[in-house]
Design an enzyme around this catalytic site. Structure first.
Site, short mmCIF file in Angstrom:
data_model
loop_
_atom_site.label_atom_id
_atom_site.label_comp_id
_atom_site.label_asym_id
_atom_site.label_seq_id
_atom_site.Cartn_x
_atom_site.Cartn_y
_atom_site.Cartn_z
N HIS A 81 0.82 -1.22 0.00
CA HIS A 81 0.00 0.00 0.00
C HIS A 81 0.85 1.26 0.00
O HIS A 81 0.79 2.10 0.88
CB HIS A 81 -0.94 -0.02 1.21
CG HIS A 81 -2.10 -0.94 1.02
ND1 HIS A 81 -2.17 -2.18 1.63
CD2 HIS A 81 -3.20 -0.84 0.24
CE1 HIS A 81 -3.29 -2.78 1.26
NE2 HIS A 81 -3.93 -2.00 0.41
N HIS A 85 1.19 1.52 -5.68
CA HIS A 85 -0.19 0.99 -5.68
C HIS A 85 -1.14 2.10 -6.16
O HIS A 85 -1.94 1.87 -7.09
CB HIS A 85 -0.58 0.52 -4.29
CG HIS A 85 -2.04 0.22 -4.12
ND1 HIS A 85 -2.72 -0.68 -4.89
CD2 HIS A 85 -2.96 0.77 -3.29
CE1 HIS A 85 -3.99 -0.72 -4.52
NE2 HIS A 85 -4.17 0.16 -3.56
N HIS A 121 -6.66 7.39 -2.56
CA HIS A 121 -7.50 6.52 -1.73
C HIS A 121 -6.81 5.80 -0.59
O HIS A 121 -7.43 5.47 0.40
CB HIS A 121 -8.25 5.50 -2.61
CG HIS A 121 -7.43 4.31 -2.97
ND1 HIS A 121 -6.48 4.33 -3.96
CD2 HIS A 121 -7.42 3.06 -2.47
CE1 HIS A 121 -5.92 3.14 -4.04
NE2 HIS A 121 -6.45 2.34 -3.14
N ASP A 122 -5.51 5.55 -0.69
CA ASP A 122 -4.81 4.85 0.40
C ASP A 122 -3.73 5.72 1.03
O ASP A 122 -2.80 5.22 1.65
CB ASP A 122 -4.17 3.54 -0.13
CG ASP A 122 -5.15 2.38 -0.10
OD1 ASP A 122 -6.02 2.37 0.79
OD2 ASP A 122 -5.07 1.49 -0.96
N ASP A 208 -8.94 -0.58 -7.69
CA ASP A 208 -8.16 -0.96 -6.51
C ASP A 208 -7.63 -2.38 -6.63
O ASP A 208 -6.56 -2.71 -6.11
CB ASP A 208 -9.02 -0.82 -5.25
CG ASP A 208 -8.19 -0.62 -3.99
OD1 ASP A 208 -8.77 -0.52 -2.91
OD2 ASP A 208 -6.94 -0.57 -4.09
C1 LIG Z 1 -4.33 -9.70 -4.14
C2 LIG Z 1 -5.15 -9.36 -2.93
N1 LIG Z 1 -5.38 -10.32 -2.05
C3 LIG Z 1 -6.12 -10.08 -0.94
C4 LIG Z 1 -6.36 -11.12 -0.02
C5 LIG Z 1 -7.15 -10.89 1.10
C6 LIG Z 1 -7.67 -9.61 1.31
C7 LIG Z 1 -8.51 -9.32 2.51
O1 LIG Z 1 -8.58 -8.19 2.94
N2 LIG Z 1 -9.20 -10.36 2.99
C8 LIG Z 1 -10.11 -10.17 4.13
C9 LIG Z 1 -11.34 -11.07 3.94
C10 LIG Z 1 -12.38 -10.62 4.95
C11 LIG Z 1 -11.89 -10.94 2.53
C12 LIG Z 1 -7.43 -8.56 0.43
C13 LIG Z 1 -6.67 -8.79 -0.70
N3 LIG Z 1 -6.43 -7.78 -1.63
C14 LIG Z 1 -6.79 -6.47 -1.76
C15 LIG Z 1 -7.60 -5.62 -0.87
C16 LIG Z 1 -8.89 -5.23 -1.29
C17 LIG Z 1 -9.65 -4.40 -0.45
O2 LIG Z 1 -10.92 -3.98 -0.72
C18 LIG Z 1 -11.59 -3.94 -1.97
C19 LIG Z 1 -10.81 -3.13 -2.97
C20 LIG Z 1 -12.91 -3.27 -1.69
C21 LIG Z 1 -11.82 -5.34 -2.49
C22 LIG Z 1 -9.16 -3.92 0.75
C23 LIG Z 1 -7.88 -4.30 1.14
C24 LIG Z 1 -7.11 -5.12 0.32
CL1 LIG Z 1 -5.50 -5.56 0.82
N4 LIG Z 1 -6.26 -5.98 -2.89
N5 LIG Z 1 -5.57 -6.95 -3.50
C25 LIG Z 1 -5.68 -8.07 -2.73
MG LIG Z 2 -7.46 0.63 0.93
ZN LIG Z 3 -5.95 0.43 -2.45
#
Ligand SMILES: Cc1nc2ccc(C(=O)NCC(C)C)cc2n2c(-c3cc(OC(C)(C)C)ccc3Cl)nnc12
Ligand SMILES: [Mg+2]
Ligand SMILES: [Zn+2]
Length: 317
Positions: A81, A85, A121-122, A208
């Site tokens: 982040h 990103h 956003h981050d 995102d």
């Molecule tokens: C490659 C990749 N793997 C991830 C694996 C797990 C998770 C995670 O938080 N799991 C928690 C359970 C409850 C689901 C997020 C991941 N992730 C995100 C991400 C997306 C987000 O929110 C939106 C954009 C709304 C989807 C917010 C934060 C993050 Cl880090 N972005 N890339 C990734």
């Molecule tokens: Mg975020």
């Molecule tokens: Zn982000």
């Protein structure tokens, strides 16, 4: 607190067309992380110019320079982040606007707010939970030069940004998912304020997660960064005597399985919904599916080798 020399050189340099930065800059198959970090500010100016934001919003060159410098400085340096990103998220937003012809679906102030939200956003994310406070307010002030700015709709942009950045919270995304499905099935109605807000949220989430829409090599590299960040949060929780969730526990996380689950339940549905409303987005959903298939191949390989620990980050091709 950005250096006046940086502001000056970024205000006076010629702004290249995006295709000068990379012939494939506009293609969904392009990997924006291939642009060296020290050219990303120029990339931002190039996108602002090519999206016609500089003339439409009469943004002074020195204000724009100060704005992008402040935003970049507003990011910390966790593995994932960080500024790169934000830059890649904004670069996908640029591609969506161009390839999905979003000017036919949303107002120009909404597209402007979406693009600026992608960059902001981050901000200040500490690699644990994102803390997007009114940090955006101060950097946005830089964008609106104080003397009699024509941007009396500054407040409108701020209001739009608040709703859009909210969309990058997972809980919020799950909360509106039913409405997004209903909108995609019925067909987008650009005269409905609710549809416009929901579309902006879906577009923000699509941006995102856009690292997952790129060729496998990008996806693999990004997974290493994400879990580096997750695992150091897990280490911190352990040092406080807490037991982190598996996803953040380097001893227990099964990365391929976790990524298959995330792509299946979070990322793929987002791009499928987008594809239901915009034909060119089908290509993007297909690439996310290809990446999921790649993780499944790796997961099966590991199962075959059974003995192999699932934490090893050097995945076979
Ligand atoms: C490659 C990749 N793997 C991830 C694996 C797990 C998770 C995670 O938080 N799991 C928690 C359970 C409850 C689901 C997020 C991941 N992730 C995100 C991400 C997306 C987000 O929110 C939106 C954009 C709304 C989807 C917010 C934060 C993050 Cl880090 N972005 N890339 C990734
Ligand atoms: Mg975020
Ligand atoms: Zn982000």
């Amino acid at each position: 607190k950005v250096s006046p020399d940086d502001v000056q050189s970024l205000s006076q340099c010629d702004i290249p067309h995006p295709r000068m930065l990379d012939a494939d800059f506009i293609q969904f198959s392009y990997a924006p992380r291939s642009l060296h970090e020290d050219k990303t500010l120029l990339g931002c100016l190039s996108m602002f110019e090519d999206l016609n934001f500089i003339s439409r919003w009469r943004i002074r060159r020195d204000s724009l320079a100060r704005f992008v410098l402040m935003v970049k400085k507003g990011y910390r340096n966790p593995p994932y982040h960080n500024w790169m990103h934000a830059y890649t998220v904004a670069q996908f937003c640029y591609q969506l606007i161009k390839n999905l012809k979003l000017e036919e679906s949303l107002d120009d102030i909404e597209l402007f707010a979406l693009f600026v939200s992608c960059l902001c956003h981050d901000i200040d994310h500490r690699g644990t939970n994102n803390s997007f406070q009114n940090a955006s307010k101060s950097v946005l002030a830089a964008l609106y030069s104080s003397e009699g700015s024509v941007l009396e709709d500054y407040q409108q942009v701020l209001d739009l940004m608040r709703d859009i950045v909210l969309a990058t919270d997972l809980a919020h995304h799950f909360k509106i998912l039913k409405q997004l499905r209903e909108m995609a099935e019925r067909g987008y109605d650009k005269s409905s304020l609710k549809d416009r807000k929901n579309l902006l949220c879906l577009l923000m989430t699509s941006c995102d997660l856009s690292d997952q829409t790129r060729p496998w090599d990008n996806t693999k590299k990004v997974a290493a960064l994400i879990y580096k960040e997750f695992f150091s949060q897990g280490d911190m929780e352990k040092s406080k005597g807490l037991q982190p969730i598996d996803m953040m526990d380097r001893e227990r996380a099964q990365i391929p399985a976790l990524q298959i689950g995330f792509l299946d339940h979070v990322a793929l549905p987002v791009y499928k919904l987008l594809g239901m409303m915009f034909e060119p987005a089908h290509e993007v959903a297909d690439r996310v599916n290809d990446n999921k298939n790649h993780w499944e191949k790796i997961s099966n390989l590991i199962k075959l080798k059974r003995g192999g620990s699932q934490v090893r980050m050097t995945f076979e091709e």
